[in-house]
Design an enzyme around this catalytic site. Structure first.
Site, PDB file in Angstrom:
ATOM      1  CG  ASN A   7      36.214 -84.280  88.354  1.00  0.00           C
ATOM      2  OD1 ASN A   7      36.012 -85.168  89.189  1.00  0.00           O
ATOM      3  ND2 ASN A   7      36.751 -83.115  88.671  1.00  0.00           N
ATOM      4  CE  LYS A  14      32.755 -79.757  88.513  1.00  0.00           C
ATOM      5  NZ  LYS A  14      33.879 -79.717  89.439  1.00  0.00           N
ATOM      6  CB  ILE A 209      45.781 -70.133  96.534  1.00  0.00           C
ATOM      7  CG1 ILE A 209      47.293 -70.192  96.767  1.00  0.00           C
ATOM      8  CG2 ILE A 209      45.052 -69.632  97.776  1.00  0.00           C
ATOM      9  CD1 ILE A 209      47.737 -70.960  97.975  1.00  0.00           C
ATOM     10  N   GLY A 210      42.985 -72.312  95.747  1.00  0.00           N
ATOM     11  CA  GLY A 210      41.590 -72.224  95.295  1.00  0.00           C
ATOM     12  C   GLY A 210      40.710 -72.456  96.499  1.00  0.00           C
ATOM     13  CG  ASN A 211      36.260 -73.435  97.448  1.00  0.00           C
ATOM     14  OD1 ASN A 211      36.307 -72.863  98.533  1.00  0.00           O
ATOM     15  ND2 ASN A 211      35.173 -73.530  96.719  1.00  0.00           N
ATOM     16  CG  ASP A 283      34.034 -66.273  96.787  1.00  0.00           C
ATOM     17  OD1 ASP A 283      35.053 -65.578  96.568  1.00  0.00           O
ATOM     18  OD2 ASP A 283      33.307 -66.710  95.885  1.00  0.00           O
ATOM     19  NE  ARG A 285      34.878 -64.534  93.680  1.00  0.00           N
ATOM     20  CZ  ARG A 285      34.457 -65.422  92.803  1.00  0.00           C
ATOM     21  NH1 ARG A 285      34.433 -65.128  91.538  1.00  0.00           N
ATOM     22  NH2 ARG A 285      34.044 -66.619  93.188  1.00  0.00           N
ATOM     23  CB  VAL A 332      42.552 -67.586  95.911  1.00  0.00           C
ATOM     24  CG1 VAL A 332      43.019 -66.375  96.702  1.00  0.00           C
ATOM     25  CG2 VAL A 332      41.202 -68.073  96.429  1.00  0.00           C
ATOM     26  N   GLY A 333      44.720 -67.843  93.688  1.00  0.00           N
ATOM     27  CA  GLY A 333      46.102 -67.583  93.264  1.00  0.00           C
ATOM     28  C   GLY A 333      46.182 -66.850  91.935  1.00  0.00           C
ATOM     29  CD  GLU A 385      43.288 -79.503  88.882  1.00  0.00           C
ATOM     30  OE1 GLU A 385      43.372 -80.342  89.768  1.00  0.00           O
ATOM     31  OE2 GLU A 385      42.562 -78.487  88.959  1.00  0.00           O
TER      32      GLU A 385
END
Ligand code: AMP
Length: 408
Positions: A7, A14, A209-211, A283, A285, A332-333, A385
């Protein structure tokens, strides 16, 4: 077969190396600060201490060479030599209308990806650097490209067109493309497998649901509509992105605040969302913690975030004339029980009935969080992914090898 998944970003790269015999990750890592002083390569092998190497890496070809050196390193490596890498898969953000599925790279494919630079100016040129860098280091090794947009190419025109002059679509391909396709594809397949039901009989609303965050209506295994648009700015409220807003706000803000178009664009992408409303963090959290400590702005940000997800779930249930499965994935999800609870609380009319104890269980596995009596299955499905990229790459490279053998 060993498959290397890459990636590539503009200043980072990455990687994950898979043994496709058992789909295990042999090693993974990242190169950061490419083109800057003190580039850092971080390399991880399960059960061993993380290795960090600081050096000068000016461009992507050197970055890939450093990764290959590390993978074949006498002490930290996992391969005897680089011939043990039989295929490479790349994540590509934008496949436009040209790519409905993953493909092996050839000159034509590279030309098409170049043509899409305009649509993803931050991402596609960087991915191309990754492809060129692998070609230079591993000549002759088959490379595949897997697109974030491809899964959504099944959307009908009524989902993907904007209600603006159609000449803009014809001339400039301005339309909804959608993103996170690799993730929505992966988690919907996982969900069907977990439930033991055929994917092509299910109405799924998938919430990544992430960033970045997007909801997708998946009808009989195919994307029917999705919340991200021509770019990943549209749709849900995100960590730093605004999501849906009245487009008239853009010229109005430019006038009132004496800003440039670029400044407003940057505001909507980088200084909005959870960050802007909470004034605390992008974030989740930290926003939840502040909310629990009594912050009103954090509570408002959290409520807006959950409310918008709930609206999309309702909209997509209507779009598909029903919903069998609601699933949550990404940072998040997968991790925020309190967010999932808030989203589901207002959806009982659809037959969504959360089991509070199941919802609180933390696990890295696909799991059911709805009550047994719930008409709709509510699941948490960890996304992966990289694994989907590795699977597609493996399938394409193996088919190519088979065709080559038969042709001999
Ligand atoms: P991703 O883009 O999928 O990597 O997700 C990253 C985001 O996940 C971070 O910005 C966090 O806000 C969120 N996240 C990770 N762990 C948790 C958690 N335990 N509770 C709430 N949010 C979390």
């Amino acid at each position: 077969m060993n498959v290397l998944v890459i990636n590539a970003g503009s200043s980072s790269l990455k990687y994950q190396l898979y043994d496709m015999n058992n789909e295990s990750v042999l090693a993974k890592g990242r190169v950061e600060r490419i083109g800057m002083e003190s580039s850092i390569l971080t390399h991880e092998v399960e059960g061993q201490a993380e290795v960090r190497e600081v050096s000068e890496i000016l461009e992507h070809t050197t970055a890939v060479r450093k990764v290959l050196d590390m993978l074949t390193h006498r002490k930290f490596g996992v391969l005897r030599n680089i011939e043990d890498i039989q295929a490479v898969g790349h994540r590509i953000v934008h496949g436009g209308e040209s790519f409905r599925e993953s493909v092996l790279i050839d000159d034509e494919v590279k030309l098409e990806i170049r043509k899409l630079f305009d649509l993803a100016p931050l991402h596609n040129p960087a991915h191309m650097m990754g492809i060129t860098a692998v070609e230079a280091n591993l000549p002759g090794v088959p490379q595949a490209v897997v697109f974030d947009t491809a899964f959504h190419q099944s959307m009908p025109p009524s989902s993907y067109l904007y209600a603006i002059p159609t000449v803009l679509y014809r001339k400039h391909k301005i339309r909804r493309y959608g993103f996170h396709g690799t993730s929505h594809d992966y988690v919907s397949k996982q969900a069907a497998e977990f439930l033991g039901r055929p994917l092509d009989s299910l109405k799924i609303v998938s919430c990544h649901i992430g960033n970045g965050a997007s909801c997708t209506a998946i009808l009989n295994g195919k994307s029917y509509d999705t919340s991200m648009g021509m770019t990943p700015l549209e749709g849900l409220m995100m960590g730093t992105r605004s999501g849906d807003l009245d487009p008239a706000i853009v010229p109005y803000t430019i006038n009132k605040e004496d800003l440039t178009l670029n400044e407003v664009n940057s505001m909507l992408n980088k200084h909005s969302g959870l960050m802007a409303v909470s004034g605390i963090s992008s974030d989740m959290r930290e926003v939840v913690q502040a909310m629990e400590e009594g912050s009103d702005s954090a509570r408002l940000a959290f409520e807006m975030y959950a409310y918008r997800i709930r609206k999309y779930v309702g909209a997509y249930a209507a779009a598909m004339n029903g919903i069998d499965v609601l699933l949550f994935t990404a940072g998040v999800g997968e991790n925020s029980a309190v967010l999932r609870k808030r989203v589901c609380e207002g959806l009982t009319f659809l037959g969504i009935d959360l089991d509070e104890n199941r919802n609180e269980v933390r696990s890295g596995e696909t799991r059911r969080i709805s009550a047994d009596r719930s008409r709709v299955e509510v699941l948490v499905v960890p996304t992966n992914e990289e694994l989907l990229i590795a699977r597609d790459t493996y399938r394409l490279a193996r088919n190519r090898a088979l065709t080559d053998t038969l042709g001999d």
